[in-house]
Design a protein around this motif. Structure first.
Motif, PDB file in Angstrom:
ATOM      1  N   THR A 104     -46.218 -79.155  39.039  1.00  0.00           N
ATOM      2  CA  THR A 104     -46.283 -77.831  39.675  1.00  0.00           C
ATOM      3  C   THR A 104     -47.598 -77.581  40.401  1.00  0.00           C
ATOM      4  OG1 THR A 104     -47.074 -76.821  37.613  1.00  0.00           O
ATOM      5  CG2 THR A 104     -44.689 -76.800  38.006  1.00  0.00           C
ATOM      6  N   SER A 139     -40.715 -80.354  33.956  1.00  0.00           N
ATOM      7  CA  SER A 139     -41.065 -78.998  33.527  1.00  0.00           C
ATOM      8  C   SER A 139     -41.589 -78.962  32.093  1.00  0.00           C
ATOM      9  CB  SER A 139     -39.850 -78.075  33.651  1.00  0.00           C
ATOM     10  OG  SER A 139     -39.391 -78.017  34.971  1.00  0.00           O
ATOM     11  N   LEU A 179     -42.385 -73.707  39.261  1.00  0.00           N
ATOM     12  CA  LEU A 179     -41.251 -74.624  39.330  1.00  0.00           C
ATOM     13  C   LEU A 179     -41.672 -75.891  40.066  1.00  0.00           C
ATOM     14  CD1 LEU A 179     -38.057 -72.521  40.246  1.00  0.00           C
ATOM     15  CD2 LEU A 179     -38.465 -73.779  38.119  1.00  0.00           C
ATOM     16  N   LEU A 226     -37.124 -73.272  44.222  1.00  0.00           N
ATOM     17  CA  LEU A 226     -35.826 -72.757  43.797  1.00  0.00           C
ATOM     18  C   LEU A 226     -34.774 -72.943  44.881  1.00  0.00           C
ATOM     19  CD1 LEU A 226     -33.987 -71.147  41.867  1.00  0.00           C
ATOM     20  CD2 LEU A 226     -34.909 -69.055  42.906  1.00  0.00           C
ATOM     21  N   THR A 228     -42.969 -71.369  44.429  1.00  0.00           N
ATOM     22  CA  THR A 228     -41.942 -71.316  43.383  1.00  0.00           C
ATOM     23  C   THR A 228     -40.585 -70.996  43.984  1.00  0.00           C
ATOM     24  OG1 THR A 228     -43.586 -70.594  41.752  1.00  0.00           O
ATOM     25  CG2 THR A 228     -41.267 -70.220  41.219  1.00  0.00           C
TER      26      THR A 228
END
Length: 254
Positions: free
Chosen positions: A51, A43, A61, A218, A214
């Motif tokens: 990403t 990240s 993410l 998660l 994303t």
């Protein structure tokens, strides 16, 4: 796993002695530390690479597969899983021995104990496969490893909850009841997170909408975290047990 260093009447020196909960905690912390480190590095330092999507839809993410396929992230993840896998086999066979002792005279549960061991080992091999064959190397093999891990862990959790439902009925220990209730909660969370991850992955592939990948990433994290938490319930199951490495030598002179 041994609780007494006196074997066959001979006292043998204990090389390493750990409580089983310490061993379990260390085993679970290895992939947790590896994953959080890989996601953080991806990240912060490799955001665009981790990403990016094939359809060029914005994503915020990195997925687990993307995070563990970059350099040096892949080496960190492989190191952690390499250390993690050996104790996992010990825990799997410890549970098998425990179930066989508990259910020696009960046919359905005794058979389920064998199936539980098989799917536990299958889960570990799935984890090793998706770890050492990254998505950037051979995507199909990596995908099959991930599928093996998810399906095996789900079946392993289901069988485990079935066995602990029986254990809870005939046990007076509050630790057994606590372990069973947390296993059920974590199983339900695991199924829910898997369903959400599958939904957002499907929606991303169908509609290419911005937040879907994303959200998939998660819920993918949450799937793995709930899996780790489920295995952490072994802290209650073997609270009084110890892991010992005992020397096999008997004072040989050279």
């Amino acid at each position: 796993m041994l609780q007494d260093s006196n074997i066959l009447g001979h006292e043998r020196p204990v090389v390493i002695r750990l409580s089983f909960p310490t061993c379990v905690l260390g085993t679970v912390c290895l992939p947790l530390l590896g994953l959080t480190t890989c996601v953080f590095i991806s990240s912060v330092f490799h955001f665009e690479d981790s990403t990016g999507t094939h359809c060029q839809v914005p994503n915020y993410l990195p997925s687990i597969s993307a995070s563990i396929s970059l350099n040096p992230e892949c080496h960190i993840w492989r190191f952690c899983i390499g250390l993690h896998s050996a104790p996992r086999f010990i825990v799997a066979f410890t549970y098998f021995k425990f179930y066989k002792t508990r259910f020696s005279s009960r046919f359905p549960e005794s058979s389920l104990s064998c199936l539980n061991l098989a799917f536990s080992i299958s889960e570990i091999f799935g984890l090793l496969l998706l770890t050492y064959v990254s998505s950037s190397e051979t995507y199909l093999v990596h995908k099959e490893g991930f599928a093996l891990f998810i399906v095996s862990s789900l079946i392993h959790m289901l069988i485990t909850c079935r066995l602990w439902n029986i254990i809870k009925k005939y046990s007076l220990s509050p630790e057994d009841a606590k372990s069973y209730h947390w296993k059920i909660r974590l199983l339900l969370l695991y199924i829910s997170f898997c369903a959400f991850a599958a939904y957002f992955f499907w929606k991303h592939n169908m509609y290419k909408s911005t937040p879907c990948y994303t959200f998939f990433a998660l819920f993918e994290y949450l799937v793995v975290f709930s899996n780790m938490a489920f295995h952490l319930t072994a802290l209650w199951d073997f609270k009084s047990k110890e892991v010992m490495v005992i020397s096999s030598s008997e004072g040989k002179d050279f």
